[in-house]
Design an enzyme around this catalytic site. Structure first.
Site, PDB file in Angstrom:
ATOM      1  N   MET A 297      24.260   9.101   4.127  1.00 47.56           N
ATOM      2  CA  MET A 297      24.084  10.381   4.816  1.00 47.56           C
ATOM      3  C   MET A 297      24.228  10.214   6.330  1.00 47.56           C
ATOM      4  O   MET A 297      24.830  11.058   7.007  1.00 47.56           O
ATOM      5  CB  MET A 297      22.710  10.978   4.469  1.00 47.56           C
ATOM      6  CG  MET A 297      22.523  12.400   4.949  1.00 47.56           C
ATOM      7  SD  MET A 297      23.728  13.538   4.226  1.00 47.56           S
ATOM      8  CE  MET A 297      22.845  14.113   2.778  1.00 47.56           C
TER       9      MET A 297
ATOM     10  N   LYS B 211     -17.629  -1.008   4.921  1.00 49.15           N
ATOM     11  CA  LYS B 211     -18.009  -1.965   3.873  1.00 49.15           C
ATOM     12  C   LYS B 211     -19.515  -1.960   3.599  1.00 49.15           C
ATOM     13  O   LYS B 211     -19.946  -2.070   2.445  1.00 49.15           O
ATOM     14  CB  LYS B 211     -17.556  -3.364   4.312  1.00 49.15           C
ATOM     15  CG  LYS B 211     -17.560  -4.391   3.208  1.00 49.15           C
ATOM     16  CD  LYS B 211     -16.902  -5.676   3.692  1.00 49.15           C
ATOM     17  CE  LYS B 211     -16.835  -6.714   2.581  1.00 49.15           C
ATOM     18  NZ  LYS B 211     -16.181  -7.957   3.073  1.00 49.15           N
TER      19      LYS B 211
ATOM     20  N   PHE C 261     -11.766  -7.706  13.184  1.00 52.52           N
ATOM     21  CA  PHE C 261     -10.616  -8.103  12.370  1.00 52.52           C
ATOM     22  C   PHE C 261     -10.251  -6.979  11.396  1.00 52.52           C
ATOM     23  O   PHE C 261     -11.116  -6.437  10.713  1.00 52.52           O
ATOM     24  CB  PHE C 261     -10.956  -9.387  11.598  1.00 52.52           C
ATOM     25  CG  PHE C 261      -9.863  -9.815  10.653  1.00 52.52           C
ATOM     26  CD1 PHE C 261      -8.621 -10.215  11.145  1.00 52.52           C
ATOM     27  CD2 PHE C 261     -10.065  -9.800   9.276  1.00 52.52           C
ATOM     28  CE1 PHE C 261      -7.609 -10.592  10.273  1.00 52.52           C
ATOM     29  CE2 PHE C 261      -9.061 -10.181   8.401  1.00 52.52           C
ATOM     30  CZ  PHE C 261      -7.821 -10.568   8.902  1.00 52.52           C
ATOM     31  N   GLN C 262      -9.012  -6.631  11.356  1.00 48.70           N
ATOM     32  CA  GLN C 262      -8.473  -5.556  10.505  1.00 48.70           C
ATOM     33  C   GLN C 262      -9.173  -4.221  10.760  1.00 48.70           C
ATOM     34  O   GLN C 262      -9.359  -3.420   9.845  1.00 48.70           O
ATOM     35  CB  GLN C 262      -8.534  -5.936   9.027  1.00 48.70           C
ATOM     36  CG  GLN C 262      -7.553  -7.072   8.686  1.00 48.70           C
ATOM     37  CD  GLN C 262      -7.358  -7.287   7.187  1.00 48.70           C
ATOM     38  OE1 GLN C 262      -8.252  -7.056   6.398  1.00 48.70           O
ATOM     39  NE2 GLN C 262      -6.167  -7.750   6.819  1.00 48.70           N
TER      40      GLN C 262
ATOM     41  N   GLU D  65       0.823  -1.212   0.000  1.00 47.51           N
ATOM     42  CA  GLU D  65       0.000   0.000   0.000  1.00 47.51           C
ATOM     43  C   GLU D  65       0.858   1.263   0.000  1.00 47.51           C
ATOM     44  O   GLU D  65       0.467   2.288  -0.562  1.00 47.51           O
ATOM     45  CB  GLU D  65      -0.948   0.019   1.208  1.00 47.51           C
ATOM     46  CG  GLU D  65      -2.078  -0.996   1.136  1.00 47.51           C
ATOM     47  CD  GLU D  65      -1.690  -2.368   1.676  1.00 47.51           C
ATOM     48  OE1 GLU D  65      -0.497  -2.592   1.977  1.00 47.51           O
ATOM     49  OE2 GLU D  65      -2.597  -3.221   1.808  1.00 47.51           O
TER      50      GLU D  65
END
Lengths: 80, 549
Positions: free
Chosen positions: B460, B159, B109-110, B47
């Site tokens: 760096m 959803k 969940f999630q 993602e």
């Protein structure tokens, strides 16, 4: 320096979370908070304390989409 | 029409042709609506890759970038790209699926409180609570992302709302209105400009956001004012401009930094006095008064007071500035500085000299090519040694400084601008942060070119350990890197490793002339550092230079 602000925001919890986050993140310590709902708005009266100039907060708050109005009332610093 | 179908329909209606994302449980109805839809979806392999591809798409075009992710970890993986877009004012719309409304707050969940999480890394964010609000929220979100000072906007859609019937309601977009210029501020600016003996234009990323390169160049050509640029502004001042001094700040050119320290008027055009620009703020341009042009009033006076502030769209405020011609004596001084501190490429060693490689790459690429960077030494070398003709041709993670930005940003830019060459310049540390996106390049046969400047170090950080931490090289040795050419070959991407200076020219020719993706793995000296450097707490004219080391 302590400052009192009155802020009119959309009456949604997330709007309150959003502007309190901004105040904290920009370095303004919250000392007092009152919140009242009228129609579609919350009227928030808050007192903040900071060494920073208050316009650094008011300009940031004014940018928030849910904020309708920001009014500033600077308080006298209490004598020690 | 379901909420999911409405989303895709509205994106198409608003001219969004390409989106980036990764499916998952809570966003499945939206992916179902995408199936066969006119909006083309590009599957990334993480993602964060989708977020940065959308950022690259937006920054290389000025158009809205759109990315999708599912709830929970899908959304948390997007956060870095949102923060990046917030810091660099990039118009981005992030759509996240959320668990069904009834499950919110049950630690489903999630489930993550994505709206809460979004507060510090978006310009605005929503969680849709009613299907009938969806159309208005989406249209407002697109408007907000692009208007005023652009930024990322997130819409979290449960959803059940994706599945519910959602009516289309046309939202009457507010006409974009800008604050009116205050005539008293314009007059003050005019007086300051007329009195200035040593003016400098300090150009920032706002010029790209406002699409104001033409107005900027008109102002500079008329005034002949010396110009310095922030990292994000590079390309705004055309390379042909005689008094262009390049980047200022921590790794800026000496001429740029000295000119700013010596100037008596600093005309800040869409910049924000970032700490990497100013060094010690109290000592930054201490002799100068400031005229500040910005669309965001919160930036004016935030770090440095302004004697005059022109708060509106730069397309309006730049032409409002009176055009006094800069005096010849100051221009002579500036040109002497520019000559005295010009970059040198006569590197004595036999190894690949990164600044030379980048200068040659810049010279050989077609003029309107896009260069995407990661973060670290290579990023600063790109800023110092490559030339750009528009800020949309130089994509570098400025405010956030996100390693892993370059490869997915290049994917977004290549999809947005298929007619242009897109090159990502990375380091051996940064490239590994989103290396999985090589699969996205292969999947879509994107001709993205990749240059890895490999010093087998987090260069760096190593440089700072050398200079400021007594050479205690804690966790910066990457000498166990994989063979990058072999790694690319696994994804079907050809390339070559170069180790000597005499291989550079041929390798660049090979890369520039290749029709598909190509990788140059350039092994550079592990002791090479970025110069000059303004050390912490110092003023910008107290630069450390290679010569002094």
């Amino acid at each position: 320096m302590r400052h009192q602000l009155t802020v009119a925001i959309k009456n949604q919890s997330i709007a309150v979370e959003r502007f309190l986050r901004v105040a904290r993140h920009r370095g303004f310590h919250l000392t007092q908070l009152e919140l009242e709902g009228h129609d579609d708005l919350f009227h928030v009266k808050m007192t903040v304390d900071s060494d920073k100039p208050i316009y650094l907060l008011t300009t940031q708050l004014s940018k928030l989409v849910e904020v309708q109005q920001v009014d500033l009332h600077t308080l006298q610093q209490q004598a020690i | 029409m379901t909420g999911a179908q409405l989303l895709i329909d509205l994106l198409a209606k608003h001219g969004v042709q390409e989106v980036f994302g990764y499916p998952g449980g809570a966003i499945m109805p939206i992916y179902d609506a995408l199936y066969g839809a006119p909006v083309k979806h590009y599957l990334t392999r993480h993602e964060q890759g989708a977020g940065f591809a959308a950022v690259g798409y937006a920054r290389s075009t000025g158009k809205l970038g759109v990315c999708f992710a599912t709830s929970g970890p899908g959304a948390t993986n997007l956060v870095t790209s949102l923060a990046d877009a917030m810091m660099d004012s990039v118009p981005l719309l992030a759509i996240t699926g959320q668990v069904p409304t009834a499950a919110i707050g049950s630690d489903a969940f999630q489930e993550v409180d994505v709206l809460g999480m979004s507060l510090s890394c978006t310009k605005h964010s929503y969680m849709v609570e009613r299907a009938e609000d969806l159309a208005e929220i989406l249209q407002e979100a697109m408007h907000l992302a692009l208007s005023g000072r652009p930024g990322p906007v997130l819409v979290d859609i449960p959803k059940d709302i994706q599945l519910a019937q959602a009516p289309f309601k046309p939202w009457l977009a507010r006409e974009e209105s800008f604050p009116e210029l205050l005539s008293c501020e314009v007059q003050t600016a005019e007086v300051l400009l007329s009195e200035a003996q040593r003016p400098v234009a300090y150009v920032g990323g706002g010029v790209q956001s406002a699409d104001a390169q033409a107005e900027l160049m008109q102002f500079l050509n008329k005034t002949q004012m010396p110009a310095v640029s922030t990292l994000k502004a590079l390309g705004s001042v055309l390379p042909e401009y005689e008094y262009d001094l390049g980047m200022l700040g921590m790794h800026g050119g000496q001429a740029a930094n000295i000119a700013v320290q010596e100037c008596d008027l600093l005309v800040c055009i869409g910049a924000r006095f970032d700490d990497r620009v100013t060094g010690n703020l109290a000592k930054f341009a201490a002799k100068a008064k400031v005229i500040h042009l910005d669309i965001d009033p919160a930036e004016v006076g935030k770090r440095k007071p302004a004697a005059a502030s022109l708060i509106t769209d730069l397309k309006t405020s730049i032409p409002a500035l009176a055009c006094f011609v800069t005096n010849a004596q100051w221009l002579n001084t500036v040109m002497e500085l520019k000559t005295a501190h010009a970059w040198r490429y006569d590197y004595p060693g036999e190894k690949v000299f990164a600044p030379y490689l980048l200068k040659e790459l810049s010279r050989k690429m077609p003029r309107d090519s896009v260069v995407c960077c990661d973060v670290g030494q290579h990023q600063m070398w790109v800023a110092q040694h490559m030339k750009f003709t528009h800020p949309s041709n130089h994509l570098s993670s400025g405010g956030a400084g996100t390693m892993g930005f370059g490869l997915p940003a290049a994917i977004g830019a290549q999809i947005a601008r298929p007619q242009n060459m897109v090159v990502t310049v990375s380091g051996d540390g940064s490239i590994m942060m989103n290396i999985q996106e090589l699969a996205t390049i292969r999947r879509n046969n994107l001709p993205v070119k990749i240059v890895i400047l490999d010093n087998q170090r987090l260069g760096m950080v190593r440089q700072w350990q050398q200079l400021f931490f007594e050479g205690r090289y804690s966790e910066t040795n990457l000498s166990d890197n994989p063979d990058f050419v072999q790694l690319a070959a696994v994804f079907g991407i050809p390339g070559q490793t170069i180790t000597h200076a005499n291989e550079v020219d041929d390798a660049i020719d090979e890369l520039v002339n290749s029709t598909g993706p190509y990788i140059i793995h350039a092994c550079i000296d592990d002791k090479e550092n970025v110069w000059p450097l303004v050390p912490p707490g110092a003023a910008n004219d107290e630069m450390m230079t290679e010569k002094a080391q």
